[in-house]
Design a protein around this motif. Structure first.
Motif, PDB file in Angstrom:
ATOM      1  N   VAL A   1       0.819  -1.294  -0.095  1.00 57.25           N
ATOM      2  CA  VAL A   1      -0.019   0.009  -0.099  1.00 57.25           C
ATOM      3  C   VAL A   1       0.929   1.061   0.083  1.00 57.25           C
ATOM      4  O   VAL A   1       0.247   2.402  -0.218  1.00 57.25           O
ATOM      5  N   PHE A   2       2.162   0.982   0.270  1.00 60.58           N
ATOM      6  CA  PHE A   2       3.083   2.314   0.280  1.00 60.58           C
ATOM      7  C   PHE A   2       4.121   2.107  -0.934  1.00 60.58           C
ATOM      8  O   PHE A   2       5.003   2.707  -0.853  1.00 60.58           O
ATOM      9  N   SER A   3       3.842   1.435  -1.893  1.00 59.67           N
ATOM     10  CA  SER A   3       4.619   1.169  -3.170  1.00 59.67           C
ATOM     11  C   SER A   3       5.062   2.665  -3.599  1.00 59.67           C
ATOM     12  O   SER A   3       4.315   3.476  -3.531  1.00 59.67           O
ATOM     13  N   PRO A   4       6.357   2.568  -3.814  1.00 62.65           N
ATOM     14  CA  PRO A   4       6.754   3.914  -4.388  1.00 62.65           C
ATOM     15  C   PRO A   4       6.456   4.199  -5.953  1.00 62.65           C
ATOM     16  O   PRO A   4       7.027   5.094  -6.396  1.00 62.65           O
ATOM     17  N   SER A   5       5.607   3.385  -6.304  1.00 62.30           N
ATOM     18  CA  SER A   5       5.167   3.354  -7.941  1.00 62.30           C
ATOM     19  C   SER A   5       4.396   4.800  -8.118  1.00 62.30           C
ATOM     20  O   SER A   5       3.685   5.034  -7.237  1.00 62.30           O
ATOM     21  N   ALA A   6       4.379   5.213  -9.269  1.00 60.83           N
ATOM     22  CA  ALA A   6       3.634   6.225  -9.782  1.00 60.83           C
ATOM     23  C   ALA A   6       2.093   5.587  -9.696  1.00 60.83           C
ATOM     24  O   ALA A   6       1.244   6.472  -9.568  1.00 60.83           O
ATOM     25  N   GLU A   7       2.018   4.583 -10.142  1.00 60.74           N
ATOM     26  CA  GLU A   7       0.728   3.779 -10.189  1.00 60.74           C
ATOM     27  C   GLU A   7      -0.021   3.967  -8.564  1.00 60.74           C
ATOM     28  O   GLU A   7      -1.511   4.116  -8.603  1.00 60.74           O
TER      29      GLU A   7
ATOM     30  N   PHE B   1       4.968  -8.364  -6.380  1.00 66.14           N
ATOM     31  CA  PHE B   1       3.520  -8.952  -5.486  1.00 66.14           C
ATOM     32  C   PHE B   1       2.802  -9.689  -6.114  1.00 66.14           C
ATOM     33  O   PHE B   1       2.564  -9.656  -7.400  1.00 66.14           O
ATOM     34  N   ASP B   2       2.142 -10.823  -5.492  1.00 64.51           N
ATOM     35  CA  ASP B   2       1.365 -11.842  -6.079  1.00 64.51           C
ATOM     36  C   ASP B   2      -0.077 -11.178  -6.797  1.00 64.51           C
ATOM     37  O   ASP B   2      -0.758 -11.909  -7.107  1.00 64.51           O
ATOM     38  N   ASP B   3      -0.395  -9.901  -6.622  1.00 65.45           N
ATOM     39  CA  ASP B   3      -1.496  -9.531  -7.105  1.00 65.45           C
ATOM     40  C   ASP B   3      -1.259  -8.839  -8.501  1.00 65.45           C
ATOM     41  O   ASP B   3      -1.981  -8.105  -9.239  1.00 65.45           O
ATOM     42  N   GLY B   4       0.205  -8.801  -8.912  1.00 62.57           N
ATOM     43  CA  GLY B   4       0.367  -8.563  -9.978  1.00 62.57           C
ATOM     44  C   GLY B   4       1.379  -7.153 -10.223  1.00 62.57           C
ATOM     45  O   GLY B   4       1.959  -6.841 -11.241  1.00 62.57           O
ATOM     46  N   HIS B   5       1.413  -6.375  -9.108  1.00 65.98           N
ATOM     47  CA  HIS B   5       2.116  -5.294  -8.884  1.00 65.98           C
ATOM     48  C   HIS B   5       3.624  -5.438  -8.734  1.00 65.98           C
ATOM     49  O   HIS B   5       4.000  -6.403  -7.923  1.00 65.98           O
ATOM     50  N   ASP B   6       4.339  -4.841  -9.710  1.00 66.94           N
ATOM     51  CA  ASP B   6       5.643  -4.768  -9.378  1.00 66.94           C
ATOM     52  C   ASP B   6       6.678  -3.764 -10.218  1.00 66.94           C
ATOM     53  O   ASP B   6       7.516  -3.865 -10.340  1.00 66.94           O
ATOM     54  N   SER B   7       5.928  -2.838 -10.161  1.00 66.02           N
ATOM     55  CA  SER B   7       6.551  -1.401 -10.747  1.00 66.02           C
ATOM     56  C   SER B   7       7.288  -0.357  -9.834  1.00 66.02           C
ATOM     57  O   SER B   7       7.548   0.480 -10.249  1.00 66.02           O
TER      58      SER B   7
END
Length: 127
Positions: free
Chosen positions: A37-43, A78-84
């Motif tokens: 939830v605190f991913s540094p991605s622009a998404e 991540f196993d929900d597909g997020h990896d950016s």
């Protein structure tokens, strides 16, 4: 900011926690949900201003893989597909330092949005 570099990174799959160990034995565990939830991605964070996207339903998210990005960051898959997002050593250190305040703010924003940490619908995991 020049954060210390972990000497060991270990994923505790059952607990869904990433453990970072530093020189001298100091160790910190961060939940995968918190990291997601605190991913540094622009998404997730948006492109500046107030454009961040509130992440909901991530309570049971896990990691599929961890790769190193040069000598300065980790890339979490991540196993929900997020990896950016690239989690620099500085950013990870800030997540450790500000964990309680970040988490309290996240829970407040979820409540204000009438949203939940629980995933919607039926969760299907790939084996």
């Amino acid at each position: 900011m020049t954060a210390p570099i972990p000497t060991r990174v270990h994923y505790h799959k059952k607990d869904r926690q990433l453990e970072l160990t530093y020189e001298g034995g100091e160790s910190h565990r961060l939940s995968v949900e918190y990291l997601r939830v605190f991913s540094p991605s622009a998404e997730v964070r948006g492109h500046g201003g107030d454009t961040a996207t509130l992440q909901v339903g991530k309570k049971h998210v896990g990691l599929k893989n961890i790769t190193q990005a040069g000598r300065y960051a980790l890339k979490l898959h991540f196993d929900d597909g997020h990896d950016s997002g690239l989690y620099s050593w500085d950013y990870l250190h800030a997540l450790i330092r500000d964990r309680e305040a970040n988490w309290a703010d996240y829970l407040r924003r979820l409540e204000e949005a009438g949203a939940s940490r629980e995933p919607l619908g039926i969760e299907i995991k790939q084996l």
